[in-house]
Design a protein around this motif. Structure first.
Motif, PDB file in Angstrom:
ATOM      1  N   LEU A 170     -19.469   9.982  61.764  1.00  0.00           N
ATOM      2  CA  LEU A 170     -20.669   9.239  61.373  1.00  0.00           C
ATOM      3  C   LEU A 170     -21.024   8.204  62.422  1.00  0.00           C
ATOM      4  N   ASP A 171     -22.310   7.952  62.566  1.00  0.00           N
ATOM      5  CA  ASP A 171     -22.759   6.849  63.408  1.00  0.00           C
ATOM      6  C   ASP A 171     -22.469   5.529  62.707  1.00  0.00           C
ATOM      7  N   ARG A 172     -22.047   4.547  63.486  1.00  0.00           N
ATOM      8  CA  ARG A 172     -21.883   3.195  62.951  1.00  0.00           C
ATOM      9  C   ARG A 172     -23.142   2.418  63.268  1.00  0.00           C
ATOM     10  N   GLU A 173     -23.935   2.152  62.249  1.00  0.00           N
ATOM     11  CA  GLU A 173     -25.183   1.419  62.418  1.00  0.00           C
ATOM     12  C   GLU A 173     -24.973  -0.036  62.037  1.00  0.00           C
ATOM     13  N   GLN A 174     -25.290  -0.931  62.966  1.00  0.00           N
ATOM     14  CA  GLN A 174     -25.145  -2.360  62.734  1.00  0.00           C
ATOM     15  C   GLN A 174     -26.446  -3.062  63.101  1.00  0.00           C
ATOM     16  N   PRO A 175     -26.745  -4.186  62.443  1.00  0.00           N
ATOM     17  CA  PRO A 175     -27.899  -4.984  62.877  1.00  0.00           C
ATOM     18  C   PRO A 175     -27.740  -5.389  64.335  1.00  0.00           C
ATOM     19  N   ILE A 176     -28.837  -5.557  65.030  1.00  0.00           N
ATOM     20  CA  ILE A 176     -28.798  -5.931  66.440  1.00  0.00           C
ATOM     21  C   ILE A 176     -28.575  -7.435  66.557  1.00  0.00           C
ATOM     22  N   PHE A 177     -27.496  -7.807  67.247  1.00  0.00           N
ATOM     23  CA  PHE A 177     -27.183  -9.214  67.466  1.00  0.00           C
ATOM     24  C   PHE A 177     -27.339  -9.621  68.932  1.00  0.00           C
ATOM     25  N   ASP A 178     -27.668  -8.666  69.792  1.00  0.00           N
ATOM     26  CA  ASP A 178     -27.835  -8.970  71.211  1.00  0.00           C
ATOM     27  C   ASP A 178     -28.937 -10.028  71.362  1.00  0.00           C
ATOM     28  N   PRO A 179     -28.644 -11.170  72.005  1.00  0.00           N
ATOM     29  CA  PRO A 179     -29.646 -12.237  72.136  1.00  0.00           C
ATOM     30  C   PRO A 179     -30.951 -11.777  72.766  1.00  0.00           C
ATOM     31  N   GLU A 180     -30.879 -10.748  73.631  1.00  0.00           N
ATOM     32  CA  GLU A 180     -32.103 -10.285  74.287  1.00  0.00           C
ATOM     33  C   GLU A 180     -32.996  -9.493  73.342  1.00  0.00           C
ATOM     34  N   ARG A 181     -32.391  -8.971  72.261  1.00  0.00           N
ATOM     35  CA  ARG A 181     -33.177  -8.118  71.357  1.00  0.00           C
ATOM     36  C   ARG A 181     -33.198  -8.624  69.925  1.00  0.00           C
ATOM     37  N   ALA A 182     -32.414  -9.641  69.614  1.00  0.00           N
ATOM     38  CA  ALA A 182     -32.347 -10.172  68.251  1.00  0.00           C
ATOM     39  C   ALA A 182     -33.211 -11.437  68.159  1.00  0.00           C
ATOM     40  N   ILE A 270     -30.200  -9.610  49.686  1.00  0.00           N
ATOM     41  CA  ILE A 270     -29.846  -9.390  51.082  1.00  0.00           C
ATOM     42  C   ILE A 270     -28.991  -8.133  51.168  1.00  0.00           C
ATOM     43  N   THR A 271     -29.414  -7.184  51.971  1.00  0.00           N
ATOM     44  CA  THR A 271     -28.640  -5.962  52.151  1.00  0.00           C
ATOM     45  C   THR A 271     -28.449  -5.712  53.646  1.00  0.00           C
ATOM     46  N   ALA A 272     -27.257  -5.278  54.001  1.00  0.00           N
ATOM     47  CA  ALA A 272     -26.926  -4.893  55.382  1.00  0.00           C
ATOM     48  C   ALA A 272     -25.610  -4.150  55.338  1.00  0.00           C
ATOM     49  N   SER A 273     -25.291  -3.468  56.409  1.00  0.00           N
ATOM     50  CA  SER A 273     -24.050  -2.703  56.461  1.00  0.00           C
ATOM     51  C   SER A 273     -22.847  -3.630  56.351  1.00  0.00           C
ATOM     52  N   THR A 274     -21.715  -3.068  55.936  1.00  0.00           N
ATOM     53  CA  THR A 274     -20.491  -3.840  55.839  1.00  0.00           C
ATOM     54  C   THR A 274     -20.162  -4.454  57.204  1.00  0.00           C
ATOM     55  N   GLY A 275     -19.895  -5.749  57.225  1.00  0.00           N
ATOM     56  CA  GLY A 275     -19.632  -6.438  58.481  1.00  0.00           C
ATOM     57  C   GLY A 275     -20.882  -6.816  59.231  1.00  0.00           C
ATOM     58  N   ILE A 732     -17.743   3.228  49.362  1.00  0.00           N
ATOM     59  CA  ILE A 732     -18.368   2.792  50.615  1.00  0.00           C
ATOM     60  C   ILE A 732     -17.848   1.412  51.000  1.00  0.00           C
ATOM     61  N   GLN A 733     -17.664   0.551  50.018  1.00  0.00           N
ATOM     62  CA  GLN A 733     -17.116  -0.773  50.299  1.00  0.00           C
ATOM     63  C   GLN A 733     -15.672  -0.669  50.794  1.00  0.00           C
ATOM     64  N   ARG A 734     -14.909   0.233  50.213  1.00  0.00           N
ATOM     65  CA  ARG A 734     -13.505   0.373  50.592  1.00  0.00           C
ATOM     66  C   ARG A 734     -13.371   0.823  52.041  1.00  0.00           C
ATOM     67  N   LYS A 735     -14.106   1.835  52.408  1.00  0.00           N
ATOM     68  CA  LYS A 735     -13.977   2.298  53.789  1.00  0.00           C
ATOM     69  C   LYS A 735     -14.518   1.265  54.767  1.00  0.00           C
ATOM     70  N   GLY A 736     -15.359   0.371  54.276  1.00  0.00           N
ATOM     71  CA  GLY A 736     -15.869  -0.693  55.127  1.00  0.00           C
ATOM     72  C   GLY A 736     -14.850  -1.774  55.437  1.00  0.00           C
ATOM     73  N   ARG A 737     -13.667  -1.711  54.815  1.00  0.00           N
ATOM     74  CA  ARG A 737     -12.626  -2.711  55.130  1.00  0.00           C
ATOM     75  C   ARG A 737     -11.988  -2.444  56.488  1.00  0.00           C
ATOM     76  N   GLY A 738     -12.156  -1.244  57.023  1.00  0.00           N
ATOM     77  CA  GLY A 738     -11.482  -0.896  58.274  1.00  0.00           C
ATOM     78  C   GLY A 738     -12.402  -0.974  59.471  1.00  0.00           C
TER      79      GLY A 738
END
Length: 917
Positions: A170-182, A270-275, A732-738
């Motif tokens: 699976l792809d790991r999708e995370q919000p963008i935190f890069d200062p140039e793009r966030a 507020i919703t976003a991926s785990t972590g 989904i929450q459980r697998k998000g612990r790793g």
């Protein structure tokens, strides 16, 4: 542009180094990481297709990988060609060589790096590769039940435990935190200033009453301070805000400090991926409001953060303390008292006094201790100087931010602690947060939704002009706005969710279907050399689903790719732990004990690749004598096997072919030591064997759902689920612990048994790997009349506790001459305040004016009180039950027992004995 006149000579080391230096330079860091991840993904996908088709010896040829690489990265318009191969530094050095030749060498270098890092293996002849996870899938598919009998059961007699294995990438999708793009801090804060200073902006009621016309200046001071905090006070990993975090900060803070009559009945989700930073999305605006309220002179509680688990409370409390300490320190108030600090914090749940947090002054640990005004947090190393007087576990203290569970909040509405912490302030709680809201399904959701209604009713009573800001948060929730609106009982809900995400690598899922449970006879001693009908010495055992889980747990821990601290930039911990989930407290204990005992017996050592370990002889089946002349290139030592996976045609090894040589288990410090076990149940972490507290000294922990949310240990690289999960959102929450770091590639293993539900999930594994919206819906019956009736009864006591018109403590504690509840007084209060209580219930639960439910609930309570006024034992003791109960409580509190009750019980026994004679 393409080169049309290539030389027949091949590029040498110098040319490759030139390309590699440019390619891995900081300017091309993103391109390099993306290409590296995509090459690994290509190998993973090729292996996955074969594994899911039943070929567990999956490989992919380097020629196949290069054909894909050429089509993807060697075209004229690709970024690799334009930015690297045709850059000035590289082009002049390699102008005479063909692009295809250069690309081939770059790919070879990339795969060599992946192999060196343990992410892929060369298979058989260095012309084929297999991903590390595919190699693990092979071990799982061939797993056998090995027992430590007479040095270990032979492979031929060890029963197989697995039917099938499936793999998903699976792809790991995370919000963008890069200062140039966030979202940068400055524009976010300027937007707040802009909207606050608009002509139609009005202050929130509490600011209008406390600072009046200076309200904009007060908010301006907060905005200026938060700018300093964002730039200098945040952890190094937070260099900007994701777009949804910036949106949440603006909207939640403005919702709290300004008055907007058009959206008075609004909640937020507020919703976003785990972590993905959900906590900061609601915590930053809360901290900002606390600063504003401090400047305005508004004291006592500002926010209540509620969580479904005590462990999660402790985890988030520690996180809150870190931010609060930074803010207080920057304001010169790190040693201030609970009443004086800009931000004070408290934790409230049943085991709050056991909570431990890291000391912000040193490397020690803080715990709640009796200190001056109450249970403040003091460092165990230096309890005199390292004290947080603004952090407490005292339930009566109205700290600015209180961390608690929904059940504790339920009690605080009715008891003396809540009256002191929440209901004695002119300006009551401003923020109510329900984190991990997906947990509140069915009866739990009914309970929480009614607690919320009662809490809102109490807030309205304390200050009818002040509107609370209501926030829900979750990583796994479908129809988030509708669910939030319903659980908070608001007209509408506003969603704050990432609009910009990026892939940060891959995560893996392995699904293991165990065999049917069966009894097994294993020959031992001389019987192993005889036909089965002549076996005399036998060991009888059962190949069960649990047996499969035990062996998979061994293979998972000892063969998963681990990383040492410092092995890559920014890695400051070892990545070497796994977390298992079992939906039964009893099974947690049993699985933990079995694994602990089997690990002590050294069962994992029966699969050691002795070829690379000086021939230590732990694997009794290893055919060392056949390969004594080999030399391992990696470890530069005499070896039994080659440095690639044994070739079944050229250097055949029947042990590896049988799955009983775990080839990747080669790191002496991380793979070849017994794993230290821990279990977590009933809120306590302990060893499986002696029940001692392991602290942080564990490598493999088994838990129930208590740790499926908020347990964020940075060393966890993998999780597993034993048997079918109770719910998809929970899984989904459980697998998000790793693997919560962006650079991690976590693995989740699901071991499914022989029940129909387990079989269903194996054959429909996409429900867990790619759940649809229908799988993430959270059932909520917030108007359930049975649950509501119970909460309406509780709400009567909310009224008695929150309002100032009744001495609620007399109801609970009684008069000086009679301890325990004072039922006569309560009966009088209900009669006197019947209409006010009914109105309280009507407005709190949204009942229509003509609805008689509220009065009916009050009448039912009165009827119940009449039963408490009946004689304790008619004919023997005519004392009212509630008075006798109070006397017994008082006497037991002094002596440990009640003479009156004991005498009465003896009298009843004698009378019963006489009647039978």
């Amino acid at each position: 542009m393409s080169k049309t006149h290539p030389t027949t000579d091949l590029p040498g080391t110098e040319q490759v180094e030139t390309i590699w230096e440019e390619f891995t330079a900081e300017a091309h860091e993103t391109l390099y990481e993306k290409m590296r991840s995509s090459v690994l993904r290509r190998i993973d996908e090729g292996c996955k297709r074969q594994i899911n088709a039943g070929n567990y010896d999956a490989t992919i040829t380097l020629q196949t990988v290069f054909e894909w690489f050429e089509e993807t990265y060697l075209t004229d318009d690709s970024a690799f060609v334009e930015d690297v191969l045709e850059s000035d530094a590289v082009f002049l050095e390699t102008i005479e060589y063909d692009r295809r030749q250069l690309g081939h060498l770059v790919l070879e270098r990339l795969i060599g790096e992946l192999e060196e890092n343990g992410e892929v293996l060369y298979v058989y002849d260095r012309q084929r590769v297999r991903s590390r996870v595919a190699e693990m899938a092979r071990y799982f598919a061939l797993i056998r039940q090995r027992l430590q009998i007479d040095g270990g059961t032979a492979i031929d007699f060890s029963p197989s435990l697995v039917k099938m294995v499936k793999m998903e990438v699976l792809d790991r999708e995370q919000p963008i935190f890069d200062p140039e793009r966030a979202s940068r801090f400055g524009p976010t804060l300027r937007e707040i200033n802009k909207r606050v200073n608009s002509a139609d902006a009005e202050p929130a009621a509490e600011l209008a009453e406390t600072v009046g016309s200076d309200w904009r200046d007060t908010i301006g001071e907060t905005v200026e301070f938060m700018g300093e905090f964002f730039n200098d006070g945040l952890p190094d990993e937070i260099r900007s805000l994701a777009d949804y975090q910036a949106d949440s900060f603006i909207e939640l803070y403005l919702d709290a400090v300004t008055k907007d009559a058009g959206e008075a009945d609004l909640s937020h989700v507020i919703t976003a991926s785990t972590g993905g930073g959900k906590t900061e999305a609601f915590l930053f605006p809360i901290l900002a409001y606390c600063h504003t309220a401090w400047r305005a002179g508004i004291s006592e509680n500002k926010a209540v953060l509620t969580y479904p688990r005590r462990d999660l409370c402790d985890n988030q409390f520690e996180r809150l303390v870190e931010y609060a300490f930074t803010i207080n320190e920057r304001l010169g108030k790190e040693h201030a008292s609970l009443d004086e600090a800009p931000i004070s914090v408290a934790i409230q749940h049943g085991s709050r006094t056991d909570t431990e947090i890291e000391c912000p002054f040193c490397d020690g640990t803080m715990a709640a201790t009796d200190y001056e005004e109450g249970r403040h947090f003091a460092c165990q190393r230096d309890p005199e100087n390292h004290v947080l007087r603004w952090a407490t576990a005292n339930r009566e203290k109205p700290a600015d931010v209180i961390v608690t569970t929904q059940n504790s909040l339920h009690l605080r509405l009715m008891d003396k602690y809540g009256k002191s912490a929440f209901w004695s302030s002119t300006y009551p709680t401003k923020f109510l947060v329900l984190d991990e809201v997906h947990v509140y399904t069915e009866q739990s959701g009914m309970h929480v939704s009614n607690v919320v209604r009662r809490f809102k009713r109490a807030l309205k009573h304390r200050n009818s002009h002040q509107s609370p800001t209501l926030v829900a948060s979750s990583a796994t929730i479908e129809e988030a706005k509708d669910f939030t609106r319903r659980i908070f009982d608001t007209e509408s809900a506003e969603l704050h969710s990432p609009s910009k995400t990026e892939s940060t690598g891959s995560e893996y899922m392995l699904f293991v279907k165990s065999t049917e449970p069966r009894d097994v006879e294993i020959p031992i001693g001389d019987s192993v050399f005889r036909p089965q009908n002549e076996w005399e010495d036998l060991h009888r055992t059962t190949a069960s689903n649990l047996s499969c889980m035990i062996q998979i747990a061994f293979a998972f821990y000892h063969t998963v790719r681990k990383e040492r601290q410092g092995s890559r930039d920014g890695l400051n911990v070892d990545k070497d732990r796994i977390l298992g989930f079992v939906d039964s407290i009893d099974s947690v204990g049993r699985l933990g004990r079995y694994l602990d005992n089997a690990e002590d017996d050294g069962l994992f050592e029966l699969r050691r690749p002795d070829a690379f370990l000086h021939g230590e002889g732990e694997n009794p089946d290893c055919p060392k004598e056949r390969f004594r002349e080999g030399t391992d290139e990696e470890l530069d030592e005499t070896a039994v096997c080659e440095s690639v996976v044994p070739n079944k045609h050229l250097n055949e090894c029947s042990v590896y072919e049988a799955g009983e040589c775990w080839w990747t288990m080669r790191d002496r410090q991380m793979d070849l030591r017994p794993m230290s076990m821990a279990i977590h149940k009933s809120g306590q972490r302990q060893r499986p064997s002696d029940e001692s507290d392991p602290g942080n000294d564990w490598k493999h922990m088994i838990a129930t759902s208590a740790l499926e949310v908020g347990f964020d240990h940075p060393s966890i690289i993998g999780t597993y689920q034993y048997r079918a999960p109770m719910s998809v959102p929970g899984f989904i929450q459980r697998k998000g612990r790793g693997g919560r770091d962006a650079e991690d590639n976590p693995i989740t293993v699901v071991v499914l048994g022989s029940t129909s539900t387990d079989s269903f999930y194996f054959h429909h594994s996409e429900y867990l790997s790619h759940p649809g919206s229908e799988h993430l819906e959270i059932p909520l019956d917030e108007d359930n009349r049975f649950v509501r009736a119970e909460h309406m009864t509780s709400a009567i006591f909310d009224y008695l506790n929150v309002t100032d018109s009744v001495n609620s403590q007399r109801i609970y504690r009684g008069r000086p001459d009679n301890q325990g509840p004072d039922i006569d007084f309560l009966d009088d209060v209900l009669y006197e305040h019947r209409s006010d209580i009914a109105e309280w219930l009507r407005t709190g639960f949204g009942l229509a004016d003509g609805d008689g439910t509220a009065e009916e609930v009050v009448d039912n309570v009165v009827d119940y009180l009449e039963t408490l006024d009946e004689p304790l034992v008619p004919g023997e003791d005519d004392t009212a039950f509630w008075k006798a109960f109070g006397t017994a409580v008082e006497e037991a509190g002094k002596t440990g027992s009640s003479t009156h009750i004991d005498t009465l019980a003896q009298s009843l026994r004698e009378s019963m004995r006489g009647s039978t004679e």
